[in-house]
Design an enzyme around this catalytic site. Sequence first.
Site, mmCIF file in Angstrom:
data_model
loop_
_atom_site.group_PDB
_atom_site.id
_atom_site.type_symbol
_atom_site.label_atom_id
_atom_site.label_comp_id
_atom_site.label_asym_id
_atom_site.label_seq_id
_atom_site.Cartn_x
_atom_site.Cartn_y
_atom_site.Cartn_z
ATOM 1 N N ASP A 1 0.866 -1.190 0.000
ATOM 2 C CA ASP A 1 0.000 0.000 0.000
ATOM 3 C C ASP A 1 0.892 1.226 0.000
ATOM 4 O O ASP A 1 1.580 1.505 0.973
ATOM 5 C CB ASP A 1 -0.906 -0.014 1.246
ATOM 6 C CG ASP A 1 -2.008 1.033 1.184
ATOM 7 O OD1 ASP A 1 -1.885 1.984 0.388
ATOM 8 O OD2 ASP A 1 -2.996 0.883 1.924
ATOM 9 N N ARG B 1 -0.147 4.411 -0.505
ATOM 10 C CA ARG B 1 -0.929 5.652 -0.413
ATOM 11 C C ARG B 1 -0.433 6.592 0.669
ATOM 12 O O ARG B 1 0.130 6.166 1.668
ATOM 13 C CB ARG B 1 -2.403 5.321 -0.144
ATOM 14 C CG ARG B 1 -3.098 4.785 -1.360
ATOM 15 C CD ARG B 1 -4.494 4.349 -1.040
ATOM 16 N NE ARG B 1 -4.521 3.177 -0.184
ATOM 17 C CZ ARG B 1 -5.622 2.623 0.288
ATOM 18 N NH1 ARG B 1 -6.790 3.159 0.002
ATOM 19 N NH2 ARG B 1 -5.555 1.542 1.038
HETATM 20 N N1 GTP Z 1 -2.456 -2.428 -6.137
HETATM 21 C C1 GTP Z 1 -3.731 -2.809 -6.120
HETATM 22 N N2 GTP Z 1 -4.649 -1.881 -5.836
HETATM 23 C C2 GTP Z 1 -5.933 -2.275 -5.803
HETATM 24 C C3 GTP Z 1 -6.328 -3.583 -6.092
HETATM 25 N N3 GTP Z 1 -7.676 -3.652 -6.011
HETATM 26 C C4 GTP Z 1 -8.087 -2.410 -5.683
HETATM 27 N N4 GTP Z 1 -7.052 -1.571 -5.546
HETATM 28 C C5 GTP Z 1 -7.014 -0.159 -5.155
HETATM 29 O O1 GTP Z 1 -7.217 -0.126 -3.767
HETATM 30 C C6 GTP Z 1 -7.700 1.159 -3.398
HETATM 31 C C7 GTP Z 1 -8.799 0.949 -2.373
HETATM 32 O O2 GTP Z 1 -8.202 0.388 -1.250
HETATM 33 P P1 GTP Z 1 -8.823 -0.753 -0.383
HETATM 34 O O3 GTP Z 1 -7.671 -1.487 0.257
HETATM 35 O O4 GTP Z 1 -9.812 -1.555 -1.201
HETATM 36 O O5 GTP Z 1 -9.671 -0.061 0.715
HETATM 37 P P2 GTP Z 1 -9.254 1.110 1.695
HETATM 38 O O6 GTP Z 1 -9.452 2.394 0.978
HETATM 39 O O7 GTP Z 1 -7.883 0.872 2.258
HETATM 40 O O8 GTP Z 1 -10.243 0.888 2.900
HETATM 41 P P3 GTP Z 1 -11.784 1.251 3.011
HETATM 42 O O9 GTP Z 1 -11.827 2.670 3.496
HETATM 43 O O10 GTP Z 1 -12.340 0.298 3.986
HETATM 44 O O11 GTP Z 1 -12.362 1.104 1.624
HETATM 45 C C8 GTP Z 1 -8.110 1.838 -4.673
HETATM 46 O O12 GTP Z 1 -7.098 2.812 -4.999
HETATM 47 C C9 GTP Z 1 -8.093 0.705 -5.703
HETATM 48 O O13 GTP Z 1 -7.755 1.157 -6.995
HETATM 49 C C10 GTP Z 1 -5.331 -4.546 -6.387
HETATM 50 O O14 GTP Z 1 -5.585 -5.725 -6.604
HETATM 51 N N5 GTP Z 1 -4.046 -4.100 -6.405
#
Ligand code: GTP
Length: 197
Positions: A126, A128
């Site tokens: 992650d 971000r």
């Molecule tokens: N690298 C990667 N990113 C993904 C994948 N599937 C979804 N994403 C990205 O994950 C992000 C969303 O993160 P999540 O981990 O689903 O959820 P979160 O934002 O951490 O948590 P919530 O607030 O509960 O939704 C978005 O930017 C999506 O584009 C994947 O398989 N690989």
Amino acid sequence: MSTVFVAASKLPTPHGTFIMHGFQDEATGKEHVALTMGDVGSGEPVLGRIHSECLTGDALFSMRCDCGYQLEAAMKAIAEEGRGVILYLRQEGRGIGLLNKIRAYELQDDGADTVEANERLGFAPDMRKYDMCEVMLRHLGITKMRLMTNNPRKVDALKNIDIDIVERVPLQTGKNPHNERYIATKVGKLGHLYNNA
Ligand SMILES: Nc1nc2c(ncn2[C@@H]2O[C@H](COP(=O)(O)OP(=O)(O)OP(=O)(O)O)[C@@H](O)[C@H]2O)c(=O)[nH]1
Ligand SMILES: [Zn+2]
């Protein structure tokens, strides 16, 4: 601080009319958006969502993840209260970008989970950041939130920029056979909180 407010307009949606506030992140060139409804600057805790861009889920109805379902549920919840905020952050694919996310999906089609796929591509699970939220929320006059998320790391990141998260509101929706493993991996490897994952 490299994020600046640029302009605001009305945004009518099936869930009501939001105000859309546009921001430029001068360090990354990314254009972030905040949607607000009601008087969010009153000092009372604001129901909110910090949503990371997911073109496939948010715009293309993908069932591989739960993003689109969560975005819609958040908009509905805010509309029901008549007050709230969504920060729509342009950090696609947990920060690796759309094309790398497609590369990660390709590896997942061959059996990797979402974390293993990132690692095989040379990325942390992650990538971000949430520092741009500080300027965006300050601009909107928001200091206290009831945050709709299953991700405790997002709660911590907001606390680190001095936003008082008075409540974490679970946002469990959109689970289906295509995203069951994805949700289970978030719970097992990324610390997400989810009942019956
Ligand atoms: N690298 C990667 N990113 C993904 C994948 N599937 C979804 N994403 C990205 O994950 C992000 C969303 O993160 P999540 O981990 O689903 O959820 P979160 O934002 O951490 O948590 P919530 O607030 O509960 O939704 C978005 O930017 C999506 O584009 C994947 O398989 N690989
Ligand atoms: Zn998604």
